[in-house]
Write a protein that holds these residues in place. Structure first.
Motif, PDB file in Angstrom:
ATOM      1  N   TRP A  88       0.824  -1.204   0.000  1.00  0.00           N
ATOM      2  CA  TRP A  88       0.000   0.000   0.000  1.00  0.00           C
ATOM      3  C   TRP A  88       0.860   1.258   0.000  1.00  0.00           C
ATOM      4  N   GLY A  89       0.223   2.364  -0.338  1.00  0.00           N
ATOM      5  CA  GLY A  89       0.835   3.684  -0.241  1.00  0.00           C
ATOM      6  C   GLY A  89      -0.210   4.672   0.237  1.00  0.00           C
ATOM      7  N   SER A  90       0.205   5.674   0.969  1.00  0.00           N
ATOM      8  CA  SER A  90      -0.752   6.641   1.524  1.00  0.00           C
ATOM      9  C   SER A  90      -1.436   7.462   0.435  1.00  0.00           C
ATOM     10  N   VAL A 114      -3.066 -15.490  12.970  1.00  0.00           N
ATOM     11  CA  VAL A 114      -2.902 -14.681  11.758  1.00  0.00           C
ATOM     12  C   VAL A 114      -2.119 -13.424  12.110  1.00  0.00           C
ATOM     13  N   GLU A 115      -1.145 -13.084  11.273  1.00  0.00           N
ATOM     14  CA  GLU A 115      -0.388 -11.842  11.439  1.00  0.00           C
ATOM     15  C   GLU A 115      -0.519 -11.008  10.171  1.00  0.00           C
ATOM     16  N   PHE A 116      -0.743  -9.723  10.340  1.00  0.00           N
ATOM     17  CA  PHE A 116      -0.809  -8.786   9.215  1.00  0.00           C
ATOM     18  C   PHE A 116       0.478  -7.974   9.181  1.00  0.00           C
ATOM     19  N   VAL A 117       1.023  -7.786   7.976  1.00  0.00           N
ATOM     20  CA  VAL A 117       2.203  -6.944   7.777  1.00  0.00           C
ATOM     21  C   VAL A 117       1.970  -6.111   6.524  1.00  0.00           C
ATOM     22  N   GLY A 118       2.086  -4.811   6.644  1.00  0.00           N
ATOM     23  CA  GLY A 118       1.993  -3.956   5.479  1.00  0.00           C
ATOM     24  C   GLY A 118       3.354  -3.806   4.811  1.00  0.00           C
ATOM     25  N   LEU A 119       3.330  -3.539   3.510  1.00  0.00           N
ATOM     26  CA  LEU A 119       4.539  -3.177   2.760  1.00  0.00           C
ATOM     27  C   LEU A 119       4.254  -1.789   2.185  1.00  0.00           C
ATOM     28  N   ASN A 120       4.686  -0.765   2.901  1.00  0.00           N
ATOM     29  CA  ASN A 120       4.424   0.606   2.474  1.00  0.00           C
ATOM     30  C   ASN A 120       5.437   1.012   1.406  1.00  0.00           C
ATOM     31  N   THR A 121       4.950   1.469   0.267  1.00  0.00           N
ATOM     32  CA  THR A 121       5.851   1.788  -0.836  1.00  0.00           C
ATOM     33  C   THR A 121       5.498   3.111  -1.499  1.00  0.00           C
ATOM     34  N   ARG A 122       6.526   3.730  -2.078  1.00  0.00           N
ATOM     35  CA  ARG A 122       6.433   4.986  -2.832  1.00  0.00           C
ATOM     36  C   ARG A 122       6.037   6.182  -1.983  1.00  0.00           C
ATOM     37  N   ASP A 123       6.071   6.054  -0.682  1.00  0.00           N
ATOM     38  CA  ASP A 123       5.944   7.232   0.173  1.00  0.00           C
ATOM     39  C   ASP A 123       7.356   7.741   0.432  1.00  0.00           C
ATOM     40  N   PRO A 124       7.728   8.930  -0.074  1.00  0.00           N
ATOM     41  CA  PRO A 124       9.110   9.395   0.038  1.00  0.00           C
ATOM     42  C   PRO A 124       9.572   9.641   1.472  1.00  0.00           C
ATOM     43  N   ASN A 125       8.633   9.858   2.380  1.00  0.00           N
ATOM     44  CA  ASN A 125       8.976   9.915   3.800  1.00  0.00           C
ATOM     45  C   ASN A 125       7.851   9.256   4.589  1.00  0.00           C
ATOM     46  N   LYS A 126       8.102   9.018   5.862  1.00  0.00           N
ATOM     47  CA  LYS A 126       7.182   8.204   6.654  1.00  0.00           C
ATOM     48  C   LYS A 126       5.940   8.949   7.126  1.00  0.00           C
ATOM     49  N   ILE A 165      -0.470  -1.773  -6.933  1.00  0.00           N
ATOM     50  CA  ILE A 165      -0.699  -1.159  -5.634  1.00  0.00           C
ATOM     51  C   ILE A 165      -2.155  -0.721  -5.605  1.00  0.00           C
ATOM     52  N   PRO A 166      -2.993  -1.310  -4.744  1.00  0.00           N
ATOM     53  CA  PRO A 166      -2.637  -2.299  -3.734  1.00  0.00           C
ATOM     54  C   PRO A 166      -2.553  -3.720  -4.298  1.00  0.00           C
ATOM     55  N   SER A 167      -1.818  -4.555  -3.602  1.00  0.00           N
ATOM     56  CA  SER A 167      -1.803  -6.004  -3.802  1.00  0.00           C
ATOM     57  C   SER A 167      -1.810  -6.641  -2.428  1.00  0.00           C
ATOM     58  N   THR A 168      -2.334  -7.852  -2.351  1.00  0.00           N
ATOM     59  CA  THR A 168      -2.293  -8.600  -1.101  1.00  0.00           C
ATOM     60  C   THR A 168      -1.825 -10.014  -1.385  1.00  0.00           C
ATOM     61  N   VAL A 169      -0.829 -10.461  -0.633  1.00  0.00           N
ATOM     62  CA  VAL A 169      -0.314 -11.820  -0.728  1.00  0.00           C
ATOM     63  C   VAL A 169      -0.474 -12.471   0.642  1.00  0.00           C
ATOM     64  N   VAL A 170      -0.990 -13.699   0.668  1.00  0.00           N
ATOM     65  CA  VAL A 170      -1.166 -14.406   1.930  1.00  0.00           C
ATOM     66  C   VAL A 170      -0.252 -15.625   1.940  1.00  0.00           C
ATOM     67  N   LEU A 171       0.519 -15.741   3.017  1.00  0.00           N
ATOM     68  CA  LEU A 171       1.431 -16.872   3.196  1.00  0.00           C
ATOM     69  C   LEU A 171       0.791 -17.908   4.098  1.00  0.00           C
ATOM     70  N   ASP A 172       1.033 -19.189   3.783  1.00  0.00           N
ATOM     71  CA  ASP A 172       0.532 -20.243   4.657  1.00  0.00           C
ATOM     72  C   ASP A 172       1.409 -20.363   5.902  1.00  0.00           C
ATOM     73  N   LYS A 173       1.103 -21.328   6.753  1.00  0.00           N
ATOM     74  CA  LYS A 173       1.811 -21.455   8.029  1.00  0.00           C
ATOM     75  C   LYS A 173       3.271 -21.857   7.863  1.00  0.00           C
ATOM     76  N   GLU A 174       3.630 -22.329   6.675  1.00  0.00           N
ATOM     77  CA  GLU A 174       5.021 -22.680   6.386  1.00  0.00           C
ATOM     78  C   GLU A 174       5.790 -21.520   5.757  1.00  0.00           C
ATOM     79  N   GLY A 175       5.137 -20.381   5.615  1.00  0.00           N
ATOM     80  CA  GLY A 175       5.786 -19.216   5.022  1.00  0.00           C
ATOM     81  C   GLY A 175       5.806 -19.241   3.512  1.00  0.00           C
ATOM     82  N   ARG A 176       4.937 -20.048   2.899  1.00  0.00           N
ATOM     83  CA  ARG A 176       4.898 -20.164   1.443  1.00  0.00           C
ATOM     84  C   ARG A 176       3.743 -19.346   0.875  1.00  0.00           C
TER      85      ARG A 176
END
Length: 201
Positions: A88-90, A114-126, A165-176
């Protein structure tokens, strides 16, 4: 550094940047076709969510770095849980549309494997990204990836990689890599990516 090496390094940097920009910004490619070719047996349902059969899922590359909050995070440490990775990006309107759904489902599934993790991209600052999280009640961490390097190199060629952007990828319990969407998701579609993986032994 010699003058002959300077242009080469500049070209390399430009190449990486160009590759990062091939992610279609706020794209809506919902055909679910696999990215990268190769022998792929991805199945795409009518909702534009592609899945990989349990025996044919690939592991991610390294997805680690600094979060928007300045902490260190390595997705590999979350093995044993279903992991939802949201690119995602703001600045991205579809990201804003799906953010409340992600915040709600993440809260509902807290402590349930379940754990959620964002991948913030193309925001030049936080700052804009941090404001986005506050506005939409996003409490899970996001890796700060302004140039898209984690996105480019964290998903092997021929896998269900994020391509917009946006995209969502879900990993199984083995990290795949088990499922991918290349569009903004509502709560129902997001849960449809997570629930089958929670039931896997």
């Amino acid at each position: 550094m010699s003058l002959s090496r300077a242009p080469r390094r500049t070209l390399l940097a430009v190449g990486v940047l160009s590759a990062a920009l091939t992610l279609s910004a706020c794209g809506g490619d919902s055909n679910g076709k696999s990215g990268g070719g190769g022998n792929t047996n991805f199945v795409t349902n009518t909702g534009g969510i592609a899945t990989a059969p349990k025996g044919e899922r690939a592991a991610t590359g390294k997805l680690a770095g600094e979060t928007l909050d300045g902490e260190q995070l390595d997705v590999a440490d979350l093995k044993g849980k279903v992991v939802v990775l949201n690119v995602w990006g703001s600045w991205c309107a579809p990201c804003r549309a799906e953010a409340p759904h992600f915040a709600k489902v993440a809260k509902d599934l807290e402590g349930k494997g379940v754990e959620f993790v964002g991948l913030n991209t193309r925001d030049p600052n936080k700052q804009p990204a941090l404001a986005f999280e506050e506005d939409y009640g996003v409490t899970y961490p996001s890796l700060y990836d302004p140039q898209g390097k984690l996105i480019l190199f964290g998903f092997p060629k021929g896998t269900l990689s994020p391509q917009s952007i946006p995209s969502t990828v879900v990993l199984d319990k083995e990290g795949r890599i088990a499922a991918r969407s290349l569009m903004a998701l509502n709560e129902e579609k997001l849960r449809s990516m997570i629930d089958p993986l929670l039931k896997e032994k």
